[in-house]
Scaffold this motif. Structure first.
Motif, PDB file in Angstrom:
ATOM      1  N   VAL A  92      45.317  33.169  40.460  1.00  0.00           N
ATOM      2  CA  VAL A  92      44.961  33.827  39.202  1.00  0.00           C
ATOM      3  C   VAL A  92      45.235  35.321  39.291  1.00  0.00           C
ATOM      4  N   SER A  93      44.873  35.933  40.422  1.00  0.00           N
ATOM      5  CA  SER A  93      45.112  37.371  40.592  1.00  0.00           C
ATOM      6  C   SER A  93      46.600  37.693  40.594  1.00  0.00           C
ATOM      7  N   TRP A  94      47.386  36.890  41.315  1.00  0.00           N
ATOM      8  CA  TRP A  94      48.830  37.127  41.366  1.00  0.00           C
ATOM      9  C   TRP A  94      49.464  36.912  39.997  1.00  0.00           C
ATOM     10  N   PHE A  95      49.022  35.888  39.265  1.00  0.00           N
ATOM     11  CA  PHE A  95      49.590  35.646  37.932  1.00  0.00           C
ATOM     12  C   PHE A  95      49.292  36.817  37.008  1.00  0.00           C
TER      13      PHE A  95
ATOM     14  N   VAL B 120      40.392  35.573  53.552  1.00  0.00           N
ATOM     15  CA  VAL B 120      39.815  35.347  52.227  1.00  0.00           C
ATOM     16  C   VAL B 120      38.986  34.077  52.240  1.00  0.00           C
ATOM     17  N   GLN B 121      39.497  33.046  52.889  1.00  0.00           N
ATOM     18  CA  GLN B 121      38.759  31.787  52.970  1.00  0.00           C
ATOM     19  C   GLN B 121      37.408  31.986  53.655  1.00  0.00           C
ATOM     20  N   ARG B 122      37.385  32.793  54.725  1.00  0.00           N
ATOM     21  CA  ARG B 122      36.122  33.033  55.430  1.00  0.00           C
ATOM     22  C   ARG B 122      35.141  33.809  54.562  1.00  0.00           C
ATOM     23  N   LEU B 123      35.670  34.713  53.712  1.00  0.00           N
ATOM     24  CA  LEU B 123      34.791  35.425  52.785  1.00  0.00           C
ATOM     25  C   LEU B 123      34.096  34.444  51.846  1.00  0.00           C
ATOM     26  N   LEU B 124      34.803  33.360  51.512  1.00  0.00           N
ATOM     27  CA  LEU B 124      34.248  32.352  50.607  1.00  0.00           C
ATOM     28  C   LEU B 124      33.373  31.333  51.335  1.00  0.00           C
TER      29      LEU B 124
ATOM     30  N   THR C 214      40.255  29.574  47.593  1.00  0.00           N
ATOM     31  CA  THR C 214      41.070  30.721  47.990  1.00  0.00           C
ATOM     32  C   THR C 214      42.379  30.738  47.220  1.00  0.00           C
ATOM     33  N   ARG C 215      43.032  29.592  47.137  1.00  0.00           N
ATOM     34  CA  ARG C 215      44.325  29.520  46.448  1.00  0.00           C
ATOM     35  C   ARG C 215      44.167  29.710  44.943  1.00  0.00           C
ATOM     36  N   VAL C 216      43.104  29.184  44.374  1.00  0.00           N
ATOM     37  CA  VAL C 216      42.858  29.395  42.948  1.00  0.00           C
ATOM     38  C   VAL C 216      42.636  30.877  42.663  1.00  0.00           C
TER      39      VAL C 216
END
Length: 201
Positions: free
Chosen positions: A159-162, A132-136, A153-155
């Motif tokens: 948000v998606s997991w929440f 995911v980080q590489r996608l960003l 990535t963590r943000v």
């Protein structure tokens, strides 16, 4: 009724995924898995030498689906914003369509100390965070130097997991402004990440 080895194995894995997702590694015994799968304890041990091995196998399978999805997203055509929206939308849909696998991975992400030994699944989860980080960090994207892709990535995932963890509340919330479809959610989160919430003027 006697089932084939393959059918019994699939049932054991499915039951183990559900129970581990609901109760965690420490909250599930091999007896629990055997009883819920309708097989003997010996049958479970025929497919996995220990509870830790079964847990890791189930977690790896859940993680592998994320891996396949992230790799497909990385190969998508389009500009950065389109790929970012596609990532968020896919992630939201996957969490909803595979809730037990998603809860198992989430439990591992938030309660990693439960499991006594780190294994291949831990490496899979770490590798997916890097995907995911590489996608960003796509080539040619001009981002502010003070904003780290690992933080974004963590943000994004938080948000998606929440949203996934609180989706049961949506039926009780009447406000249309709280209930967003996956595409709307993806579009708005992408816009927030790319442009912030303040108007340009």
């Amino acid at each position: 009724m006697v089932c084939s080895t393959e059918t019994a194995q699939e049932r054991i894995v499915a039951v183990a995924q559900r129970l581990f997702a609901q109760h965690g590694f420490d909250g599930v015994s091999i007896n629990d898995i055997a009883a819920a799968a309708g097989v003997s304890k010996a049958n479970v041990f025929h497919h996995a030498a220990s509870k830790a091995e079964l847990y890791d196998r189930v977690l790896q399978e859940a993680c592998a689906v994320f891996t396949e999805g992230y790799e497909r997203l990385a190969a998508l055509p389009g500009d950065f914003r389109q790929r970012l929206v596609a990532l968020i939308e896919w992630h939201a849909r996957h969490l909803r369509e595979q809730p037990q696998a998603a809860r198992l991975v989430l439990r591992e992400l938030t309660a990693w100390s439960e499991k006594p030994v780190q294994g291949p699944a831990d490496r899979c989860i770490g590798a997916n965070l890097l995907r995911v980080q590489r996608l960003l960090e796509a080539d040619g994207i001009a981002t502010r130097p003070t904003i780290d892709a690992a933080f974004v990535t963590r943000v994004l995932l938080a948000v998606s997991w929440f949203r996934f963890q609180t989706q049961h509340l949506e039926a009780r919330v009447q406000s249309r402004r709280v209930r967003l479809r996956d595409r709307e959610f993806a579009e708005q989160l992408a816009d927030l990440l790319l442009h912030g919430m303040l108007r340009a003027d």
